[in-house]
Design a protein around this motif. Structure first.
Motif, PDB file in Angstrom:
ATOM      1  N   LEU A  96      10.450   2.713  -1.906  1.00 18.86           N
ATOM      2  CA  LEU A  96       9.809   3.967  -1.545  1.00 18.86           C
ATOM      3  C   LEU A  96      10.894   5.024  -1.383  1.00 18.86           C
ATOM      4  CD1 LEU A  96       7.392   2.623   1.248  1.00 18.86           C
ATOM      5  CD2 LEU A  96       6.724   3.260  -1.072  1.00 18.86           C
ATOM      6  N   SER A  97      10.505   6.289  -1.479  1.00 15.54           N
ATOM      7  CA  SER A  97      11.483   7.354  -1.242  1.00 15.54           C
ATOM      8  C   SER A  97      11.542   7.655   0.251  1.00 15.54           C
ATOM      9  CB  SER A  97      11.107   8.622  -2.004  1.00 15.54           C
ATOM     10  OG  SER A  97      10.014   9.280  -1.397  1.00 15.54           O
ATOM     11  N   LEU A  98      12.714   8.023   0.733  1.00 17.95           N
ATOM     12  CA  LEU A  98      12.882   8.317   2.151  1.00 17.95           C
ATOM     13  C   LEU A  98      12.023   9.517   2.559  1.00 17.95           C
ATOM     14  CD1 LEU A  98      14.343   7.608   4.764  1.00 17.95           C
ATOM     15  CD2 LEU A  98      16.214   9.118   4.062  1.00 17.95           C
ATOM     16  N   ALA A  99      11.988  10.553   1.709  1.00 22.42           N
ATOM     17  CA  ALA A  99      11.179  11.741   2.007  1.00 22.42           C
ATOM     18  C   ALA A  99       9.702  11.384   2.084  1.00 22.42           C
ATOM     19  CB  ALA A  99      11.411  12.811   0.946  1.00 22.42           C
ATOM     20  N   GLY A 100       9.242  10.552   1.153  1.00 17.43           N
ATOM     21  CA  GLY A 100       7.835  10.150   1.150  1.00 17.43           C
ATOM     22  C   GLY A 100       7.465   9.365   2.389  1.00 17.43           C
ATOM     23  N   VAL A 101       8.363   8.498   2.831  1.00 24.88           N
ATOM     24  CA  VAL A 101       8.138   7.705   4.045  1.00 24.88           C
ATOM     25  C   VAL A 101       8.020   8.614   5.259  1.00 24.88           C
ATOM     26  CG1 VAL A 101       9.255   6.115   5.656  1.00 24.88           C
ATOM     27  CG2 VAL A 101       9.143   5.559   3.221  1.00 24.88           C
ATOM     28  N   LEU A 102       8.948   9.564   5.377  1.00 23.94           N
ATOM     29  CA  LEU A 102       8.951  10.467   6.528  1.00 23.94           C
ATOM     30  C   LEU A 102       7.713  11.350   6.545  1.00 23.94           C
ATOM     31  CD1 LEU A 102      12.715  11.526   6.538  1.00 23.94           C
ATOM     32  CD2 LEU A 102      11.554  10.072   8.214  1.00 23.94           C
ATOM     33  N   ILE A 103       7.335  11.875   5.389  1.00 24.18           N
ATOM     34  CA  ILE A 103       6.171  12.762   5.321  1.00 24.18           C
ATOM     35  C   ILE A 103       4.878  12.007   5.637  1.00 24.18           C
ATOM     36  CG2 ILE A 103       4.738  14.151   3.769  1.00 24.18           C
ATOM     37  CD1 ILE A 103       7.348  14.980   2.356  1.00 24.18           C
ATOM     38  N   SER A 104       4.692  10.849   5.008  1.00 24.93           N
ATOM     39  CA  SER A 104       3.452  10.092   5.221  1.00 24.93           C
ATOM     40  C   SER A 104       3.353   9.595   6.661  1.00 24.93           C
ATOM     41  CB  SER A 104       3.374   8.919   4.243  1.00 24.93           C
ATOM     42  OG  SER A 104       4.500   8.070   4.378  1.00 24.93           O
ATOM     43  N   GLY A 105       4.479   9.147   7.238  1.00 24.77           N
ATOM     44  CA  GLY A 105       4.466   8.681   8.618  1.00 24.77           C
ATOM     45  C   GLY A 105       4.183   9.803   9.595  1.00 24.77           C
ATOM     46  N   THR A 106       4.802  10.949   9.366  1.00 26.11           N
ATOM     47  CA  THR A 106       4.605  12.099  10.252  1.00 26.11           C
ATOM     48  C   THR A 106       3.174  12.615  10.174  1.00 26.11           C
ATOM     49  OG1 THR A 106       6.928  12.780  10.088  1.00 26.11           O
ATOM     50  CG2 THR A 106       5.328  14.457  10.742  1.00 26.11           C
ATOM     51  N   LEU A 107       2.641  12.752   8.967  1.00 33.37           N
ATOM     52  CA  LEU A 107       1.274  13.253   8.806  1.00 33.37           C
ATOM     53  C   LEU A 107       0.249  12.297   9.412  1.00 33.37           C
ATOM     54  CD1 LEU A 107       1.319  14.745   5.190  1.00 33.37           C
ATOM     55  CD2 LEU A 107       1.410  15.966   7.381  1.00 33.37           C
ATOM     56  N   GLY A 108       0.474  10.993   9.252  1.00 34.30           N
ATOM     57  CA  GLY A 108      -0.442  10.014   9.835  1.00 34.30           C
ATOM     58  C   GLY A 108      -0.451  10.097  11.349  1.00 34.30           C
TER      59      GLY A 108
ATOM     60  N   SER B 257       0.808  -1.228   0.000  1.00 31.22           N
ATOM     61  CA  SER B 257       0.000   0.000   0.000  1.00 31.22           C
ATOM     62  C   SER B 257       0.836   1.271   0.000  1.00 31.22           C
ATOM     63  CB  SER B 257      -0.945   0.007   1.208  1.00 31.22           C
ATOM     64  OG  SER B 257      -0.223  -0.132   2.403  1.00 31.22           O
ATOM     65  N   GLY B 258       2.133   1.171   0.207  1.00 38.60           N
ATOM     66  CA  GLY B 258       3.018   2.324   0.075  1.00 38.60           C
ATOM     67  C   GLY B 258       2.746   3.445   1.052  1.00 38.60           C
ATOM     68  N   TYR B 259       2.826   4.690   0.554  1.00 39.01           N
ATOM     69  CA  TYR B 259       2.721   5.873   1.411  1.00 39.01           C
ATOM     70  C   TYR B 259       1.362   5.970   2.102  1.00 39.01           C
ATOM     71  CZ  TYR B 259       6.734   7.076  -1.483  1.00 39.01           C
ATOM     72  OH  TYR B 259       7.931   7.051  -2.145  1.00 39.01           O
ATOM     73  N   LEU B 260       0.297   5.640   1.374  1.00 42.79           N
ATOM     74  CA  LEU B 260      -1.032   5.686   1.972  1.00 42.79           C
ATOM     75  C   LEU B 260      -1.122   4.693   3.130  1.00 42.79           C
ATOM     76  CD1 LEU B 260      -3.940   6.672   2.054  1.00 42.79           C
ATOM     77  CD2 LEU B 260      -4.512   4.932   0.335  1.00 42.79           C
ATOM     78  N   GLY B 261      -0.543   3.519   2.937  1.00 42.98           N
ATOM     79  CA  GLY B 261      -0.549   2.513   3.988  1.00 42.98           C
ATOM     80  C   GLY B 261       0.207   2.974   5.222  1.00 42.98           C
ATOM     81  N   ILE B 262       1.347   3.637   5.010  1.00 42.47           N
ATOM     82  CA  ILE B 262       2.132   4.166   6.132  1.00 42.47           C
ATOM     83  C   ILE B 262       1.320   5.216   6.883  1.00 42.47           C
ATOM     84  CG2 ILE B 262       4.199   5.467   6.779  1.00 42.47           C
ATOM     85  CD1 ILE B 262       5.561   4.188   4.319  1.00 42.47           C
ATOM     86  N   PHE B 263       0.678   6.112   6.133  1.00 44.74           N
ATOM     87  CA  PHE B 263      -0.171   7.142   6.748  1.00 44.74           C
ATOM     88  C   PHE B 263      -1.269   6.498   7.589  1.00 44.74           C
ATOM     89  CE2 PHE B 263      -4.032   9.624   6.824  1.00 44.74           C
ATOM     90  CZ  PHE B 263      -3.609  10.890   7.200  1.00 44.74           C
ATOM     91  N   LEU B 264      -1.971   5.522   7.018  1.00 41.96           N
ATOM     92  CA  LEU B 264      -3.085   4.883   7.719  1.00 41.96           C
ATOM     93  C   LEU B 264      -2.610   4.116   8.952  1.00 41.96           C
ATOM     94  CD1 LEU B 264      -5.173   3.582   4.688  1.00 41.96           C
ATOM     95  CD2 LEU B 264      -5.673   5.545   6.156  1.00 41.96           C
ATOM     96  N   LEU B 265      -1.486   3.433   8.843  1.00 39.93           N
ATOM     97  CA  LEU B 265      -0.960   2.679   9.977  1.00 39.93           C
ATOM     98  C   LEU B 265      -0.550   3.604  11.115  1.00 39.93           C
ATOM     99  CD1 LEU B 265       1.197  -0.077   8.239  1.00 39.93           C
ATOM    100  CD2 LEU B 265      -0.895  -0.428   9.568  1.00 39.93           C
TER     101      LEU B 265
END
Length: 203
Positions: A48-60, A12-20
């Motif tokens: 995945l990109s490191l920036a995308g991981v950090l942004i999606s995780g932080t926003l979630g 699920s990528g970035y969306l999955g990280i955000f939701l988790l």
């Protein structure tokens, strides 16, 4: 749980990280200590990109924190005090102790929110007293964001740097989180058994 999280992040990528990370703040048994190292591993693997991981995780995580802040803000201090006056034994706190705790939180609200976001188990619930105490919304979001970014970066970079050995991060951080949660439960049970916060129930 670990295998499920790894497969979910991969598919699920970035969306999955955000939701988790959002769910982790609502249901503490879902551990960020596993989510973000797994996401960091996927970034190191080029999926995945490191920036995308950090942004999606932080926003979630921030969205989950804000959810509980709103709940606390809507519920309000007066309703909480009303409950404590009548069911102080269950809360293991007296109305006077609640008043002192509120005054203490108001004096150190920014520090409490910032450091609370860095402490396993506590980070998921620190938003509630912030909302109950009516901490200014922008101040809450700012200090929550700073604390969340630090925590998210720590776990993500640990998984990224260790790469295939990212499970070591989970093996080290997860017991700390469990120990804090157990300590909180034991403290509550102690106060419950010893009758701390026992108040006369009012009609």
């Amino acid at each position: 749980m670990f295998d499920f999280l790894r497969e979910f992040v991969e598919t699920s990528g970035y969306l999955g990280i955000f939701l988790l990370m959002f769910a982790e703040n609502l249901f503490p048994p879902i551990p960020s200590e596993a989510i973000m190292p797994i996401a960091g591993f996927n970034a190191a693997d080029g999926k995945l990109s490191l920036a995308g991981v950090l942004i999606s995780g932080t926003l979630g995580a921030l969205a989950g924190a804000y959810f509980w802040y709103v709940i606390g803000r809507v519920f309000g201090y007066e309703r909480l005090r009303w409950l404590v006056e009548r069911y102080g034994f269950i809360f293991t706190v007296t109305p006077e102790e609640l008043d002192r705790a509120r005054a203490l939180f108001e004096r150190h609200a920014r520090k409490a929110v910032f450091f609370g976001r860095l402490i396993p188990a506590i980070r998921s619930v620190i938003s509630i007293p912030a909302g109950v105490a009516a901490m200014p919304q922008l101040s809450f979001l700012f200090w929550s964001l700073i604390g969340t970014v630090i925590w998210t970066c720590f776990l993500t970079f640990a998984g990224y740097i260790l790469h295939a050995q990212f499970e070591l991060v989970v093996g080290w951080v997860n017991p700390v989180s469990n120990a804090v949660a157990i300590a909180v439960v034991l403290l509550y049970l102690y106060r419950l058994v010893t009758g701390r916060g026992r108040t006369a129930r009012k009609s």
